[in-house]
Design an enzyme around this catalytic site. Structure first.
Site, PDB file in Angstrom:
ATOM      1  N   ASP A  84      11.489   0.366  -8.689  1.00  0.00           N
ATOM      2  CA  ASP A  84      10.473   1.076  -7.904  1.00  0.00           C
ATOM      3  C   ASP A  84      10.454   0.449  -6.517  1.00  0.00           C
ATOM      4  OD1 ASP A  84       8.304   2.742  -7.217  1.00  0.00           O
ATOM      5  OD2 ASP A  84       6.849   1.229  -7.816  1.00  0.00           O
ATOM      6  N   SER A  85       9.788   1.124  -5.596  1.00  0.00           N
ATOM      7  CA  SER A  85       9.606   0.536  -4.266  1.00  0.00           C
ATOM      8  C   SER A  85       8.784  -0.745  -4.375  1.00  0.00           C
ATOM      9  CB  SER A  85       8.863   1.516  -3.362  1.00  0.00           C
ATOM     10  OG  SER A  85       7.572   1.764  -3.894  1.00  0.00           O
ATOM     11  N   CYS A 126       9.986   5.755 -10.074  1.00  0.00           N
ATOM     12  CA  CYS A 126       9.459   6.048  -8.753  1.00  0.00           C
ATOM     13  C   CYS A 126       9.718   7.523  -8.448  1.00  0.00           C
ATOM     14  CB  CYS A 126      10.185   5.160  -7.732  1.00  0.00           C
ATOM     15  SG  CYS A 126       9.714   5.482  -6.036  1.00  0.00           S
ATOM     16  N   ASN A 127       8.661   8.280  -8.256  1.00  0.00           N
ATOM     17  CA  ASN A 127       8.806   9.711  -7.940  1.00  0.00           C
ATOM     18  C   ASN A 127       9.539   9.902  -6.613  1.00  0.00           C
ATOM     19  OD1 ASN A 127       6.624  11.315  -9.832  1.00  0.00           O
ATOM     20  ND2 ASN A 127       6.007   9.221  -9.409  1.00  0.00           N
ATOM     21  N   THR A 128       9.230   9.024  -5.652  1.00  0.00           N
ATOM     22  CA  THR A 128       9.795   9.144  -4.308  1.00  0.00           C
ATOM     23  C   THR A 128      11.312   8.925  -4.354  1.00  0.00           C
ATOM     24  OG1 THR A 128       7.709   8.177  -3.559  1.00  0.00           O
ATOM     25  CG2 THR A 128       9.484   8.320  -1.942  1.00  0.00           C
ATOM     26  N   GLU A 134      -0.596  -2.563  -4.464  1.00  0.00           N
ATOM     27  CA  GLU A 134       0.226  -3.744  -4.153  1.00  0.00           C
ATOM     28  C   GLU A 134      -0.652  -4.961  -3.834  1.00  0.00           C
ATOM     29  OE1 GLU A 134       3.891  -4.012  -3.802  1.00  0.00           O
ATOM     30  OE2 GLU A 134       3.764  -2.215  -5.039  1.00  0.00           O
ATOM     31  N   CYS A 151       2.705   9.469  -8.399  1.00  0.00           N
ATOM     32  CA  CYS A 151       3.277   8.222  -7.884  1.00  0.00           C
ATOM     33  C   CYS A 151       2.986   7.174  -8.955  1.00  0.00           C
ATOM     34  CB  CYS A 151       2.632   7.855  -6.553  1.00  0.00           C
ATOM     35  SG  CYS A 151       2.971   6.157  -6.005  1.00  0.00           S
ATOM     36  N   THR A 152       3.988   6.375  -9.269  1.00  0.00           N
ATOM     37  CA  THR A 152       3.826   5.455 -10.400  1.00  0.00           C
ATOM     38  C   THR A 152       2.834   4.328 -10.123  1.00  0.00           C
ATOM     39  OG1 THR A 152       5.830   4.328  -9.638  1.00  0.00           O
ATOM     40  CG2 THR A 152       6.075   5.931 -11.426  1.00  0.00           C
ATOM     41  N   HIS A 153       2.408   4.188  -8.871  1.00  0.00           N
ATOM     42  CA  HIS A 153       1.361   3.194  -8.576  1.00  0.00           C
ATOM     43  C   HIS A 153      -0.014   3.666  -9.051  1.00  0.00           C
ATOM     44  CE1 HIS A 153       4.358   1.427  -5.869  1.00  0.00           C
ATOM     45  NE2 HIS A 153       3.566   0.377  -5.741  1.00  0.00           N
TER      46      HIS A 153
HETATM   47  N1  DGL Z   1       5.734   4.244  -6.679  1.00  0.00           N
HETATM   48  C1  DGL Z   1       6.417   5.159  -5.885  1.00  0.00           C
HETATM   49  C2  DGL Z   1       6.358   6.586  -6.399  1.00  0.00           C
HETATM   50  O1  DGL Z   1       6.277   6.809  -7.536  1.00  0.00           O
HETATM   51  C3  DGL Z   1       6.443   5.054  -4.402  1.00  0.00           C
HETATM   52  C4  DGL Z   1       5.336   4.438  -3.640  1.00  0.00           C
HETATM   53  C5  DGL Z   1       5.763   4.169  -2.198  1.00  0.00           C
HETATM   54  O2  DGL Z   1       6.556   3.256  -1.991  1.00  0.00           O
HETATM   55  O3  DGL Z   1       5.321   4.866  -1.295  1.00  0.00           O
HETATM   56  O4  DGL Z   1       6.449   7.525  -5.686  1.00  0.00           O
END
Ligand code: DGL
Length: 272
Positions: free
Chosen positions: A12-13, A75-77, A153, A185-187
């Site tokens: 992930d990011s 990570c969706n992105t 984060e 978003c996985t966050h």
């Molecule tokens: N966790 C990530 C997602 O699922 C990306 C968050 C990010 O870096 O902007 O999209």
């Protein structure tokens, strides 16, 4: 050639993918994992697509050098930007994550669903195609939510600042009458408590961890790559860019740490 006893790479990011790692661990207790968090370069969601493709590719190759038998883009992105490209370049299973628009649209009773995700995800061709294919008969309120992943984060899950930001993003979705909210978003699963306080208990939050973990199991089974050994100790090595700074939140979020007497997070710096 990948072998069944090799680890599964997860990336992930940042630390959001740990919400997916938790589900992977529950679905696949015999597996070993490598988790890569590109914390020094977050957020990916506000960066150009080419940057996300390059970072994702570099981390996938790092995982391959560590013998990963499959990679989960938690990570969706990254999935929106890089999954198709990497699948063409590599032969190991690459499993991605998309906002859960399909189940939300199928299950809504009010006919309205909300989606929160990064700007890069909401503007991606992949997301627009998801809406076209599965959400033709419902109203979808899509909100790009910059700033939210940074709250996670920082370990800022339910502070005044986080709640204010959430209120701004969620109010249009709530006002439209959504009964399903897709956490794209996985966050965001780490903000579930604060999100539910705003949306109310009747709005269901959809996160991808469990369904994706089932897909990973199926893909490994099909490829003959399920680890045959049995182990009751969760084994994951973490590679975090800028590890030092992110250690406090990482330690808060690593899955089920408390239940594992033998568990010590094994944390290394992810090379730039
Ligand atoms: N966790 C990530 C997602 O699922 C990306 C968050 C990010 O870096 O902007 O999209």
């Amino acid at each position: 050639m990948p072998a069944a006893r090799d680890p599964i790479g997860v990336l992930d990011s940042g630390l959001g993918g740990l919400s997916v790692l938790k589900a992977l661990r529950e679905e696949l207790p015999n597996e070993q994992f490598l988790y890569c968090a590109d914390c020094a370069h977050t957020p990916w969601g506000d960066k150009p697509e080419s940057f996300i493709v390059e970072r994702t590719r570099a981390i996938v190759h790092f995982l391959l050098r560590k013998q990963a038998k499959a990679v989960v883009l938690a990570c969706n992105t990254a999935t929106a930007a890089a999954a198709d490209i990497l699948r063409k370049e590599l032969s190991i299973p690459i499993i991605g994550i998309e906002p859960a628009v399909k189940p939300a649209a199928a299950q809504t009773r009010t006919g309205v669903i909300g989606v929160i995700a990064t700007r890069r995800t909401t503007e991606s061709a992949r997301y627009l195609s998801l809406l076209r294919r599965f959400a033709g008969n419902v109203k979808v309120v899509t909100v790009a939510a910059p700033g939210l992943m940074e709250c996670v984060e920082r370990g800022d899950f339910n502070s005044e600042t986080t709640r204010e930001l959430l209120l701004k993003y969620l109010t249009p979705i709530k006002d439209a009458g959504a009964d399903k909210l897709v956490l794209g978003c996985t966050h965001y699963p780490f903000l579930s408590e604060a999100i539910s306080e705003i949306m109310g208990p009747e709005v269901e939050l959809l996160e991808p961890g469990k369904p994706v973990a089932r897909v990973v199991r199926m893909r490994l089974q099909k490829a003959g790559l399920l680890n045959p050994s049995s182990s009751d100790i969760f084994r994951c090595t973490y590679f975090v860019a800028g590890a030092e700074k992110h250690l406090p939140t990482l330690k808060l979020l690593v899955p089920n740490q408390k239940r594992d007497a033998a568990f010590r997070p094994n944390i290394f710096e992810l090379p730039a």
